[in-house]
Design a protein around this motif. Structure first.
Motif, PDB file in Angstrom:
ATOM      1  N   MET A  70       0.835  -1.168   0.000  1.00 15.51           N
ATOM      2  CA  MET A  70       0.000   0.000   0.000  1.00 15.51           C
ATOM      3  C   MET A  70       0.890   1.244   0.000  1.00 15.51           C
ATOM      4  N   SER A  71       0.636   2.146  -0.926  1.00 17.84           N
ATOM      5  CA  SER A  71       1.441   3.367  -0.988  1.00 17.84           C
ATOM      6  C   SER A  71       0.828   4.459  -0.102  1.00 17.84           C
ATOM      7  N   GLN A  72       1.690   5.315   0.363  1.00 23.50           N
ATOM      8  CA  GLN A  72       1.227   6.407   1.210  1.00 23.50           C
ATOM      9  C   GLN A  72       0.819   7.601   0.362  1.00 23.50           C
ATOM     10  N   VAL A  73      -0.162   8.321   0.847  1.00 27.32           N
ATOM     11  CA  VAL A  73      -0.595   9.551   0.186  1.00 27.32           C
ATOM     12  C   VAL A  73      -0.312  10.707   1.134  1.00 27.32           C
ATOM     13  N   TRP A  74       0.362  11.716   0.626  1.00 24.20           N
ATOM     14  CA  TRP A  74       0.682  12.894   1.430  1.00 24.20           C
ATOM     15  C   TRP A  74      -0.102  14.075   0.875  1.00 24.20           C
ATOM     16  N   TYR A  75      -0.673  14.831   1.766  1.00 18.96           N
ATOM     17  CA  TYR A  75      -1.369  16.058   1.389  1.00 18.96           C
ATOM     18  C   TYR A  75      -0.632  17.223   2.019  1.00 18.96           C
ATOM     19  N   PHE A  76      -0.569  18.324   1.314  1.00 19.90           N
ATOM     20  CA  PHE A  76       0.006  19.519   1.914  1.00 19.90           C
ATOM     21  C   PHE A  76      -0.738  20.733   1.397  1.00 19.90           C
ATOM     22  N   ASN A  77      -0.557  21.801   2.113  1.00 19.40           N
ATOM     23  CA  ASN A  77      -1.221  23.049   1.790  1.00 19.40           C
ATOM     24  C   ASN A  77      -0.165  24.139   1.814  1.00 19.40           C
ATOM     25  N   ASP A  78      -0.158  24.989   0.827  1.00 19.78           N
ATOM     26  CA  ASP A  78       0.803  26.083   0.786  1.00 19.78           C
ATOM     27  C   ASP A  78       0.077  27.344   0.371  1.00 19.78           C
ATOM     28  N   LYS A  79       0.617  28.455   0.779  1.00 18.14           N
ATOM     29  CA  LYS A  79       0.007  29.732   0.455  1.00 18.14           C
ATOM     30  C   LYS A  79       0.907  30.452  -0.546  1.00 18.14           C
ATOM     31  N   ILE A  80       0.330  30.836  -1.663  1.00 15.08           N
ATOM     32  CA  ILE A  80       1.062  31.556  -2.701  1.00 15.08           C
ATOM     33  C   ILE A  80       0.404  32.914  -2.872  1.00 15.08           C
ATOM     34  N   SER A  81       1.205  33.963  -2.871  1.00 13.49           N
ATOM     35  CA  SER A  81       0.674  35.308  -3.040  1.00 13.49           C
ATOM     36  C   SER A  81       0.174  35.505  -4.467  1.00 13.49           C
ATOM     37  N   LEU A  82      -0.945  36.189  -4.597  1.00 11.63           N
ATOM     38  CA  LEU A  82      -1.543  36.431  -5.914  1.00 11.63           C
ATOM     39  C   LEU A  82      -0.587  37.175  -6.848  1.00 11.63           C
ATOM     40  N   HIS A  83       0.329  37.983  -6.285  1.00 10.16           N
ATOM     41  CA  HIS A  83       1.189  38.785  -7.166  1.00 10.16           C
ATOM     42  C   HIS A  83       2.085  37.927  -8.069  1.00 10.16           C
ATOM     43  N   VAL A  84       2.308  36.677  -7.746  1.00 14.90           N
ATOM     44  CA  VAL A  84       3.096  35.831  -8.645  1.00 14.90           C
ATOM     45  C   VAL A  84       2.337  35.529  -9.933  1.00 14.90           C
ATOM     46  N   PHE A  85       1.022  35.791  -9.924  1.00 14.50           N
ATOM     47  CA  PHE A  85       0.202  35.567 -11.113  1.00 14.50           C
ATOM     48  C   PHE A  85      -0.065  36.847 -11.905  1.00 14.50           C
ATOM     49  N   PHE A  86       0.450  37.992 -11.442  1.00 13.71           N
ATOM     50  CA  PHE A  86       0.271  39.229 -12.195  1.00 13.71           C
ATOM     51  C   PHE A  86       0.967  39.067 -13.541  1.00 13.71           C
ATOM     52  N   THR A  87       0.275  39.402 -14.615  1.00 13.04           N
ATOM     53  CA  THR A  87       0.803  39.157 -15.961  1.00 13.04           C
ATOM     54  C   THR A  87       1.533  40.379 -16.521  1.00 13.04           C
ATOM     55  N   GLU A  88       2.407  40.118 -17.486  1.00 13.68           N
ATOM     56  CA  GLU A  88       3.232  41.169 -18.080  1.00 13.68           C
ATOM     57  C   GLU A  88       2.431  42.145 -18.928  1.00 13.68           C
ATOM     58  N   ASP A  89       1.211  41.766 -19.332  1.00  8.18           N
ATOM     59  CA  ASP A  89       0.410  42.649 -20.188  1.00  8.18           C
ATOM     60  C   ASP A  89      -0.549  43.524 -19.377  1.00  8.18           C
ATOM     61  N   GLY A  90      -0.230  43.760 -18.118  1.00  8.14           N
ATOM     62  CA  GLY A  90      -1.118  44.515 -17.246  1.00  8.14           C
ATOM     63  C   GLY A  90      -1.046  46.024 -17.363  1.00  8.14           C
ATOM     64  N   ARG A  91      -0.113  46.526 -18.142  1.00  9.32           N
ATOM     65  CA  ARG A  91       0.030  47.986 -18.272  1.00  9.32           C
ATOM     66  C   ARG A  91      -1.116  48.562 -19.112  1.00  9.32           C
ATOM     67  N   MET A  92      -1.729  49.636 -18.612  1.00 11.27           N
ATOM     68  CA  MET A  92      -2.823  50.299 -19.331  1.00 11.27           C
ATOM     69  C   MET A  92      -2.429  51.737 -19.648  1.00 11.27           C
ATOM     70  N   LYS A  93      -2.928  52.226 -20.759  1.00  9.18           N
ATOM     71  CA  LYS A  93      -2.792  53.647 -21.057  1.00  9.18           C
ATOM     72  C   LYS A  93      -3.756  54.398 -20.144  1.00  9.18           C
ATOM     73  N   ARG A  94      -3.414  55.633 -19.837  1.00 10.81           N
ATOM     74  CA  ARG A  94      -4.207  56.432 -18.909  1.00 10.81           C
ATOM     75  C   ARG A  94      -5.683  56.521 -19.329  1.00 10.81           C
ATOM     76  N   ALA A  95      -5.938  56.780 -20.611  1.00 11.12           N
ATOM     77  CA  ALA A  95      -7.314  56.912 -21.094  1.00 11.12           C
ATOM     78  C   ALA A  95      -8.074  55.596 -20.930  1.00 11.12           C
ATOM     79  N   ASN A  96      -7.406  54.476 -21.210  1.00 11.58           N
ATOM     80  CA  ASN A  96      -8.029  53.158 -21.064  1.00 11.58           C
ATOM     81  C   ASN A  96      -8.339  52.870 -19.592  1.00 11.58           C
ATOM     82  N   PHE A  97      -7.414  53.259 -18.700  1.00  5.99           N
ATOM     83  CA  PHE A  97      -7.615  53.093 -17.265  1.00  5.99           C
ATOM     84  C   PHE A  97      -8.885  53.844 -16.828  1.00  5.99           C
ATOM     85  N   LEU A  98      -8.975  55.112 -17.215  1.00  9.67           N
ATOM     86  CA  LEU A  98     -10.142  55.934 -16.829  1.00  9.67           C
ATOM     87  C   LEU A  98     -11.440  55.363 -17.387  1.00  9.67           C
ATOM     88  N   GLU A  99     -11.402  54.957 -18.645  1.00  5.51           N
ATOM     89  CA  GLU A  99     -12.581  54.382 -19.291  1.00  5.51           C
ATOM     90  C   GLU A  99     -13.021  53.096 -18.578  1.00  5.51           C
TER      91      GLU A  99
END
Length: 129
Positions: free
Chosen positions: A1-30
Motif C-alpha cells: 500500500m502506498s502512502q498519500v501525502w497532502y500539503f497546503n501552501d500559500k502563494i501570493s496572488l502577485h506571482v500571477f500578475f501578468t506582463e500585459d497589465g500595463r494600461m494607457k491612462r485613457a483606457n484606465f479611466l474608461e
C-alpha cells in the motif's frame, strides 16, 4: 500500500500578475468608469509607510504592477496602478498615502471583486518589501 501525502501552501496572488497589465491612462479611466461602484473595494493598511516614492515606483514593475499616474489631493499623494491576472482580469488601483507617514489606503476596481482579499494580501506583501 502506498502512502498519500497532502500539503497546503500559500502563494501570493502577485506571482500571477501578468506582463500585459500595463494600461494607457485613457483606457484606465474608461475601464474605471465602466465598472459598477459595487466592484470598488477599499482597504486601509495602517502599518505601511511609503518613504521613498521613486524606489517604490521602480520596484513595482518587477512584479507586473504598472504605474499610470499620480496626483496631489490636499496633503496626500494619490497613485494609480494597473495589474492583470490570467484570463485578462484587470485590477485598477488607487493608492493614497502621505509620504513618510504610516498609513496607506488602497481602493481597487475589478470585474472580479471576489478576489479582492487575495489581491490586498499581495499588495501588502509588495509594499512592505
Amino acid at each position: 500500500m502506498s502512502q498519500v501525502w497532502y500539503f497546503n501552501d500559500k502563494i501570493s496572488l502577485h506571482v500571477f500578475f501578468t506582463e500585459d497589465g500595463r494600461m494607457k491612462r485613457a483606457n484606465f479611466l474608461e475601464t474605471w468608469r465602466s465598472l459598477p461602484d459595487s466592484n470598488e473595494i477599499t482597504r486601509d493598511f495602517p502599518g505601511i509607510v511609503v518613504s521613498n516614492v521613486e524606489a517604490t515606483l521602480d520596484r513595482l514593475p518587477a512584479s507586473n504592477t504598472f504605474f499610470i499616474a499620480k496626483r496631489k489631493h490636499a496633503n496626500q499623494d494619490v497613485f494609480y496602478f494597473s495589474v492583470k491576472i490570467p484570463r485578462g482580469i484587470p485590477f485598477l488601483i488607487e493608492l493614497t498615502t502621505v509620504v513618510n507617514n504610516p498609513g496607506v489606503k488602497i481602493a481597487i476596481k475589478t470585474p472580479s471583486p471576489e478576489t479582492a482579499p487575495l489581491f490586498f494580501e499581495a499588495m501588502e506583501t509588495l509594499l512592505k518589501d
